[in-house]
Motif scaffolding. Structure first.
Motif, PDB file in Angstrom:
ATOM      1  N   ALA A 172       8.505 -24.925   0.633  1.00 12.97           N
ATOM      2  CA  ALA A 172       9.647 -24.344   1.358  1.00 12.97           C
ATOM      3  C   ALA A 172      10.906 -25.193   1.187  1.00 12.97           C
ATOM      4  CB  ALA A 172       9.305 -24.183   2.841  1.00 12.97           C
ATOM      5  N   PHE A 173      11.144 -25.660  -0.033  1.00 15.22           N
ATOM      6  CA  PHE A 173      12.301 -26.527  -0.313  1.00 15.22           C
ATOM      7  C   PHE A 173      13.554 -25.720  -0.624  1.00 15.22           C
ATOM      8  CE2 PHE A 173      14.570 -28.592  -3.967  1.00 15.22           C
ATOM      9  CZ  PHE A 173      15.278 -29.532  -3.223  1.00 15.22           C
ATOM     10  N   ALA A 174      13.443 -24.746  -1.509  1.00 19.19           N
ATOM     11  CA  ALA A 174      14.607 -23.975  -1.946  1.00 19.19           C
ATOM     12  C   ALA A 174      14.093 -22.758  -2.705  1.00 19.19           C
ATOM     13  CB  ALA A 174      15.502 -24.831  -2.856  1.00 19.19           C
ATOM     14  N   SER A 175      15.031 -21.881  -3.101  1.00 18.13           N
ATOM     15  CA  SER A 175      14.632 -20.777  -3.961  1.00 18.13           C
ATOM     16  C   SER A 175      14.179 -21.332  -5.310  1.00 18.13           C
ATOM     17  CB  SER A 175      15.799 -19.807  -4.154  1.00 18.13           C
ATOM     18  OG  SER A 175      16.796 -20.402  -4.977  1.00 18.13           O
ATOM     19  N   LEU A 176      13.463 -20.524  -6.074  1.00 17.85           N
ATOM     20  CA  LEU A 176      12.966 -20.990  -7.370  1.00 17.85           C
ATOM     21  C   LEU A 176      14.100 -21.369  -8.307  1.00 17.85           C
ATOM     22  CD1 LEU A 176      10.034 -18.464  -7.985  1.00 17.85           C
ATOM     23  CD2 LEU A 176       9.883 -20.821  -7.155  1.00 17.85           C
ATOM     24  N   SER A 177      15.166 -20.573  -8.340  1.00 21.54           N
ATOM     25  CA  SER A 177      16.285 -20.893  -9.227  1.00 21.54           C
ATOM     26  C   SER A 177      16.987 -22.172  -8.780  1.00 21.54           C
ATOM     27  CB  SER A 177      17.266 -19.729  -9.296  1.00 21.54           C
ATOM     28  OG  SER A 177      17.760 -19.406  -8.011  1.00 21.54           O
ATOM     29  N   GLU A 178      17.109 -22.373  -7.459  1.00 16.15           N
ATOM     30  CA  GLU A 178      17.707 -23.616  -6.960  1.00 16.15           C
ATOM     31  C   GLU A 178      16.819 -24.808  -7.276  1.00 16.15           C
ATOM     32  OE1 GLU A 178      20.186 -22.123  -3.029  1.00 16.15           O
ATOM     33  OE2 GLU A 178      18.013 -22.317  -2.905  1.00 16.15           O
ATOM     34  N   ALA A 205      12.556 -13.011 -10.614  1.00 21.09           N
ATOM     35  CA  ALA A 205      13.474 -12.220 -11.431  1.00 21.09           C
ATOM     36  C   ALA A 205      14.809 -12.927 -11.624  1.00 21.09           C
ATOM     37  CB  ALA A 205      13.696 -10.852 -10.789  1.00 21.09           C
ATOM     38  N   ALA A 206      15.182 -13.806 -10.673  1.00 21.56           N
ATOM     39  CA  ALA A 206      16.475 -14.489 -10.722  1.00 21.56           C
ATOM     40  C   ALA A 206      16.422 -15.836 -11.425  1.00 21.56           C
ATOM     41  CB  ALA A 206      17.015 -14.671  -9.300  1.00 21.56           C
ATOM     42  N   LEU A 207      15.285 -16.183 -12.032  1.00 26.55           N
ATOM     43  CA  LEU A 207      15.176 -17.477 -12.718  1.00 26.55           C
ATOM     44  C   LEU A 207      16.171 -17.570 -13.879  1.00 26.55           C
ATOM     45  CD1 LEU A 207      11.306 -17.981 -12.910  1.00 26.55           C
ATOM     46  CD2 LEU A 207      12.931 -19.461 -11.715  1.00 26.55           C
ATOM     47  N   PRO A 208      16.688 -18.761 -14.151  1.00 26.99           N
ATOM     48  CA  PRO A 208      17.529 -18.946 -15.340  1.00 26.99           C
ATOM     49  C   PRO A 208      16.762 -18.557 -16.598  1.00 26.99           C
ATOM     50  CG  PRO A 208      17.637 -20.873 -13.900  1.00 26.99           C
ATOM     51  CD  PRO A 208      16.542 -20.005 -13.370  1.00 26.99           C
ATOM     52  N   PRO A 209      17.466 -18.138 -17.649  1.00 27.14           N
ATOM     53  CA  PRO A 209      16.795 -17.624 -18.846  1.00 27.14           C
ATOM     54  C   PRO A 209      15.821 -18.598 -19.496  1.00 27.14           C
ATOM     55  CG  PRO A 209      19.126 -17.067 -18.882  1.00 27.14           C
ATOM     56  CD  PRO A 209      18.934 -18.000 -17.732  1.00 27.14           C
ATOM     57  N   ARG A 240       9.445 -24.491 -18.602  1.00 31.79           N
ATOM     58  CA  ARG A 240      10.611 -24.197 -19.438  1.00 31.79           C
ATOM     59  C   ARG A 240      10.163 -23.491 -20.711  1.00 31.79           C
ATOM     60  NH1 ARG A 240      13.000 -30.193 -18.467  1.00 31.79           N
ATOM     61  NH2 ARG A 240      10.812 -30.591 -18.809  1.00 31.79           N
ATOM     62  N   ARG A 241      10.946 -22.538 -21.161  1.00 32.46           N
ATOM     63  CA  ARG A 241      10.626 -21.831 -22.403  1.00 32.46           C
ATOM     64  C   ARG A 241      10.781 -22.788 -23.580  1.00 32.46           C
ATOM     65  NH1 ARG A 241      10.336 -16.362 -21.387  1.00 32.46           N
ATOM     66  NH2 ARG A 241      11.369 -15.667 -19.472  1.00 32.46           N
ATOM     67  N   GLN A 242       9.914 -22.651 -24.545  1.00 37.60           N
ATOM     68  CA  GLN A 242       9.947 -23.531 -25.725  1.00 37.60           C
ATOM     69  C   GLN A 242      11.043 -23.069 -26.695  1.00 37.60           C
ATOM     70  OE1 GLN A 242       8.030 -26.277 -25.854  1.00 37.60           O
ATOM     71  NE2 GLN A 242       7.419 -25.674 -23.790  1.00 37.60           N
ATOM     72  N   LEU A 267      17.990 -28.017  -9.465  1.00 35.86           N
ATOM     73  CA  LEU A 267      18.060 -29.332  -8.836  1.00 35.86           C
ATOM     74  C   LEU A 267      17.053 -30.325  -9.402  1.00 35.86           C
ATOM     75  CD1 LEU A 267      18.460 -28.250  -5.091  1.00 35.86           C
ATOM     76  CD2 LEU A 267      20.221 -29.263  -6.545  1.00 35.86           C
ATOM     77  N   CYS A 268      15.940 -29.816  -9.933  1.00 40.79           N
ATOM     78  CA  CYS A 268      14.824 -30.697 -10.281  1.00 40.79           C
ATOM     79  C   CYS A 268      14.540 -30.805 -11.771  1.00 40.79           C
ATOM     80  CB  CYS A 268      13.556 -30.232  -9.575  1.00 40.79           C
ATOM     81  SG  CYS A 268      13.690 -30.233  -7.771  1.00 40.79           S
ATOM     82  N   GLU A 269      15.213 -30.035 -12.591  1.00 38.67           N
ATOM     83  CA  GLU A 269      14.891 -30.028 -14.016  1.00 38.67           C
ATOM     84  C   GLU A 269      15.011 -31.419 -14.625  1.00 38.67           C
ATOM     85  OE1 GLU A 269      15.872 -27.458 -18.063  1.00 38.67           O
ATOM     86  OE2 GLU A 269      17.039 -27.113 -16.253  1.00 38.67           O
ATOM     87  N   HIS A 270      16.001 -32.198 -14.173  1.00 35.82           N
ATOM     88  CA  HIS A 270      16.210 -33.524 -14.770  1.00 35.82           C
ATOM     89  C   HIS A 270      15.093 -34.510 -14.427  1.00 35.82           C
ATOM     90  CE1 HIS A 270      17.632 -34.227 -10.660  1.00 35.82           C
ATOM     91  NE2 HIS A 270      17.595 -35.529 -10.908  1.00 35.82           N
ATOM     92  N   LEU A 271      14.231 -34.157 -13.473  1.00 40.22           N
ATOM     93  CA  LEU A 271      13.146 -35.043 -13.075  1.00 40.22           C
ATOM     94  C   LEU A 271      11.937 -34.952 -13.999  1.00 40.22           C
ATOM     95  CD1 LEU A 271      13.070 -34.326  -9.230  1.00 40.22           C
ATOM     96  CD2 LEU A 271      14.240 -36.210 -10.382  1.00 40.22           C
ATOM     97  N   LEU A 272      11.840 -33.865 -14.769  1.00 42.95           N
ATOM     98  CA  LEU A 272      10.611 -33.555 -15.481  1.00 42.95           C
ATOM     99  C   LEU A 272      10.500 -34.251 -16.833  1.00 42.95           C
ATOM    100  CD1 LEU A 272      10.388 -29.729 -14.773  1.00 42.95           C
ATOM    101  CD2 LEU A 272       8.909 -31.518 -13.820  1.00 42.95           C
TER     102      LEU A 272
END
Length: 231
Positions: A165-171, A199-203, A229-231, A175-180
Motif C-alpha cells: 500500500a505504498f503508491a500506485s504501480l506507475s508511481e 493499464a496505466a504502467l509506463p510503456p 522492465r521490458r527487455q 520512484l523505485c526504478e533507480h533502486l533495481l
C-alpha cells in the motif's frame, strides 16, 4: 480486557493456524520472534500510533499473516519462477519502501533470515520503532533508513523492491526504478486486482505475474503484483 493485551498462548495458536493455512513451516524460534515483534508493535502503538489496527489479535492476521503470505515468492523455486535472480541462499537483496512499522519487510526478515532487507520510510517515529525492534530481536539481516525513496542512492541495486500500500504501480515504478539491479523486479501488495493501475504502467514496464493471496482471517481480496522492465 485491554485490546492490546492478549494471552500469548492464544496469539501463538492463532499464528500457528494461519501458518498452516498458508502452508508455511517456520522454526519455533522464528514464531517466537514474530510474537515478540507483535508485542513490541502493540506496546509502541499505544503511544506512537504506528498502525490503525488496535486489537493485537487482528494484528496477527492483518500484519503478520498478510506479510507472510508473500514469503514463498521471495525465496526458493517461486523466486526463480517469477524471474527474480537466484544467486544462491543468502544473496538476494530486497528493499521495502514505505515500510511503516516494518510491514512487510521486517516480518519477512524474521521469517527469511538468509535474505537481506533494507527498510525505508520517511516517518521518523516509525523508523525509530523499526530500529528498536531490529535491536531487540537481534536481527542481522535487516537495516532501516529514514529517507524518501526517490532521494536514496543505493551502493548496489536490489533484486526486488517490495511495497505494501505504498503508491500506485506507475508511481512505484517511477520512484523505485533507480533502486533495481539489472533484471530486478517490483513486488507490490495490493487489495483488489488493480486493472486500472496495470493499464496505466509506463510503456517500458510490464506485468510479470499476478497472484491472488488468501490471507487467513482476512475476508478482503489480496494480490501480489510482480512487475518487470521490458527487455
Amino acid at each position: 480486557m485491554d485490546n492490546n493485551v492478549s494471552d500469548p498462548q492464544v496469539l501463538r495458536a492463532q499464528l500457528q493456524r494461519g501458518l498452516a493455512t498458508l502452508a508455511l513451516t517456520l522454526p519455533g524460534s522464528v514464531v517466537e520472534q514474530l510474537l515478540q515483534y507483535l508485542a513490541l508493535l502493540a506496546k509502541w502503538n499505544r503511544a506512537y500510533n504506528l498502525t490503525a489496527v488496535r486489537d493485537i489479535e487482528q494484528m496477527v492476521s492483518r500484519h503478520l499473516l498478510d506479510s507472510l503470505a508473500v514469503l514463498p515468492f521471495i525465496q526458493g523455486k517461486k523466486l526463480q519462477a517469477e524471474g527474480l535472480r537466484d544467486k544462491g541462499i543468502g544473496s538476494e537483496k530486497f528493499a521495502d519502501v514505505g515500510t511503516g512499522a516494518g510491514l512487510p519487510g521486517l516480518v519477512l526478515a524474521i521469517a527469511a533470515p538468509h535474505q537481506q532487507f533494507d527498510l525505508f520510510d520517511s516517518n521518523g517515529k516509525k523508523i525509530r520503532f523499526v530500529k528498536q525492534a531490529i535491536g531487540e530481536l537481534k536481527l542481522a539481516n535487516v537495516t532501516a533508513f529514514q529517507s524518501r525513496i526517490e532521494q536514496w542512492q543505493p551502493d548496489s541495486g536490489y533484486d526486488a523492491v517490495l511495497s505494501r500500500a505504498f503508491a500506485s504501480l506507475s508511481e512505484m515504478a517511477a520512484l523505485c526504478e533507480h533502486l533495481l539491479a539489472p533484471g530486478g523486479r517490483l513486488l507490490a501488495m495490493k487489495g483488489n486486482y488493480p486493472d486500472d493501475e496495470i493499464a496505466a504502467l509506463p510503456p517500458h514496464w510490464q506485468l510479470q505475474a499476478a497472484h491472488a493471496l488468501q490471507v487467513p482471517d482476512e475476508p478482503g481480496q489480496r494480490h501480489l503484483i510482480i512487475l518487470s522492465r521490458r527487455q
